[in-house]
Design an enzyme around this catalytic site. Structure first.
Site, short mmCIF file in Angstrom:
data_model
loop_
_atom_site.label_atom_id
_atom_site.label_comp_id
_atom_site.label_asym_id
_atom_site.label_seq_id
_atom_site.Cartn_x
_atom_site.Cartn_y
_atom_site.Cartn_z
N HIS A 34 -27.15 -0.02 37.99
CA HIS A 34 -27.89 -1.27 38.14
C HIS A 34 -28.33 -1.34 39.59
O HIS A 34 -28.05 -0.41 40.37
CB HIS A 34 -27.03 -2.48 37.72
CG HIS A 34 -25.67 -2.48 38.36
ND1 HIS A 34 -25.48 -2.66 39.71
CD2 HIS A 34 -24.43 -2.29 37.83
CE1 HIS A 34 -24.19 -2.61 39.98
NE2 HIS A 34 -23.53 -2.37 38.86
N GLY A 36 -27.22 -2.82 42.07
CA GLY A 36 -26.13 -2.70 43.04
C GLY A 36 -25.91 -1.24 43.43
O GLY A 36 -25.81 -0.90 44.62
N HIS A 37 -25.87 -0.36 42.42
CA HIS A 37 -25.71 1.07 42.71
C HIS A 37 -26.87 1.59 43.56
O HIS A 37 -26.68 2.37 44.49
CB HIS A 37 -25.70 1.89 41.42
CG HIS A 37 -24.52 1.66 40.53
ND1 HIS A 37 -24.60 0.98 39.34
CD2 HIS A 37 -23.23 2.04 40.67
CE1 HIS A 37 -23.42 0.95 38.78
NE2 HIS A 37 -22.55 1.57 39.55
N GLN A 61 -8.17 5.60 36.23
CA GLN A 61 -8.20 4.23 36.76
C GLN A 61 -8.33 3.18 35.64
O GLN A 61 -8.46 2.00 35.92
CB GLN A 61 -9.31 4.07 37.79
CG GLN A 61 -10.73 4.14 37.26
CD GLN A 61 -11.74 4.17 38.40
OE1 GLN A 61 -11.94 5.17 39.06
NE2 GLN A 61 -12.41 3.03 38.63
N GLY A 147 -19.46 -0.77 47.58
CA GLY A 147 -19.93 -2.15 47.48
C GLY A 147 -18.80 -3.12 47.79
O GLY A 147 -17.65 -2.88 47.46
N LYS A 149 -18.51 -5.88 46.37
CA LYS A 149 -18.13 -6.63 45.16
C LYS A 149 -16.71 -6.26 44.76
O LYS A 149 -15.92 -7.10 44.37
CB LYS A 149 -19.09 -6.35 44.01
CG LYS A 149 -18.95 -7.42 42.94
CD LYS A 149 -19.48 -6.98 41.63
CE LYS A 149 -18.37 -6.30 40.93
NZ LYS A 149 -18.57 -5.85 39.61
O1 PAF Z 1 -16.35 1.54 41.88
C1 PAF Z 1 -16.42 2.48 41.06
O2 PAF Z 1 -17.42 2.66 40.37
C2 PAF Z 1 -15.24 3.41 40.90
O3 PAF Z 1 -14.03 2.74 41.05
C3 PAF Z 1 -15.28 4.64 41.84
C4 PAF Z 1 -15.24 4.24 43.29
C5 PAF Z 1 -16.56 5.42 41.56
C6 PAF Z 1 -14.10 5.56 41.57
O4 PAF Z 1 -14.10 6.04 40.25
#
Ligand code: PAF
Length: 285
Positions: A34, A36-37, A61, A147, A149
């Protein structure tokens, strides 16, 4: 634009860039871009000679009850958007490259990850710091962009980089928002139409917290109570947390003396949304 799937190939490419004196900027992502990226990438573009991004949905994660399986993906769209921003390399590794058989090593940043999402998503930050450390060893960047966020994530990455003496600059950039204030997130696609208005309770409660602060309120408990009451006034919302923390330690503060952040996590329908505001900073809503 190169697409690299192998760890070894990325390491060799980065080594050759470093040897020719090029500055490598790196933006780690989980894809499904999006705006933000794209703003992280635009910043990366300014900061380095070569911009590497990674697209990798990191399984370590995600908790067992979380959305790993249905996390949105669209590589072709991401590839085109990256190309338009001027990304030089996409690192797009399969799981077998990142977590081969017999994988056993994890990084746990203590303290800053104990509170907030660290409480509601056990193991989440261990997965994030582990994958980021691995990606830093693979991409060998001079500078990396995250970010704000994901404020606690940024704090954990900064802590790890300092504590493990990683030779790397970590840059945090402001949250990008929809015109109505909703913070951009890949998870916004989980919001049903009737929940969209409720999702605005997050940014609007931050605005309320900002106004209370600007009117002189320094008692964290009072600001938190007002923000919670405000969010609960919207249907479909379930508060996970509303805390006010020191921006470095991420520990709760009673009074807003040092630099502090109000951080929120709220479930709106199936979407778990987060947002935050650092007191004293601008908030474009
Ligand atoms: O913020 C994210 O999209 C993820 O936590 C990251 C930093 C790419 C690690 O997988």
């Amino acid at each position: 634009m190169k697409i690299i799937k192998s760890v070894k190939e990325m390491q060799e490419f980065s080594e050759s860039l470093r040897n020719s004196g090029k500055k490598i900027a790196f933006v780690p992502t989980m894809g499904y871009f999006h705006r933000g990226h794209l703003s992280l990438m635009e910043e990366g573009k300014k900061l380095g000679d070569c911009l590497v991004i990674s697209i990798y949905v990191n399984p370590t994660q995600f908790g067992p009850e979380e959305d790993l399986e249905k996390y949105p993906k669209d590589f072709e769209r991401d590839r085109k958007l990256s190309e338009d921003v001027g990304v030089d390399v996409i690192l797009y590794p399969p799981n077998s490259e990142m977590y081969p058989e017999h994988y056993q090593t994890f990084i746990d940043v203590e303290g800053v990850t104990n509170n907030l999402c660290g409480l509601s998503r056990p193991g989440h930050f261990r997965g994030v710091t582990t994958i980021c450390a691995k990606l830093f060893n693979i991409v060998k960047p001079h500078v990396t962009v995250f970010g704000k966020k994901d404020f606690q994530q940024l704090a954990a990455i900064k802590r790890m980089v300092i504590d493990l003496n990683m030779d790397l600059e970590v840059v945090g950039i402001p949250t990008v928002r929809e015109a109505d204030g909703l913070a951009m997130s890949s998870r916004n696609i989980y919001l049903k139409e009737v929940e969209r208005e409720s999702a605005l309770s997050l940014s609007r409660s931050l605005k309320l917290a900002k106004e209370l602060y600007e009117n002189g309120e320094r008692n964290a408990g009072k600001i938190i109570d007002e923000a919670k009451k405000f969010i609960e006034g919207y249907p479909h919302t379930k508060i996970d947390y509303v805390n006010i923390c020191d921006t470095i330690t991420m520990e709760d503060t009673e009074y807003l003396e040092s630099e502090t952040v109000i951080a929120l996590a709220v479930r709106v329908g199936k979407a778990r949304l987060i947002d935050n505001y650092v007191f004293g900073e601008p908030l474009d809503i």
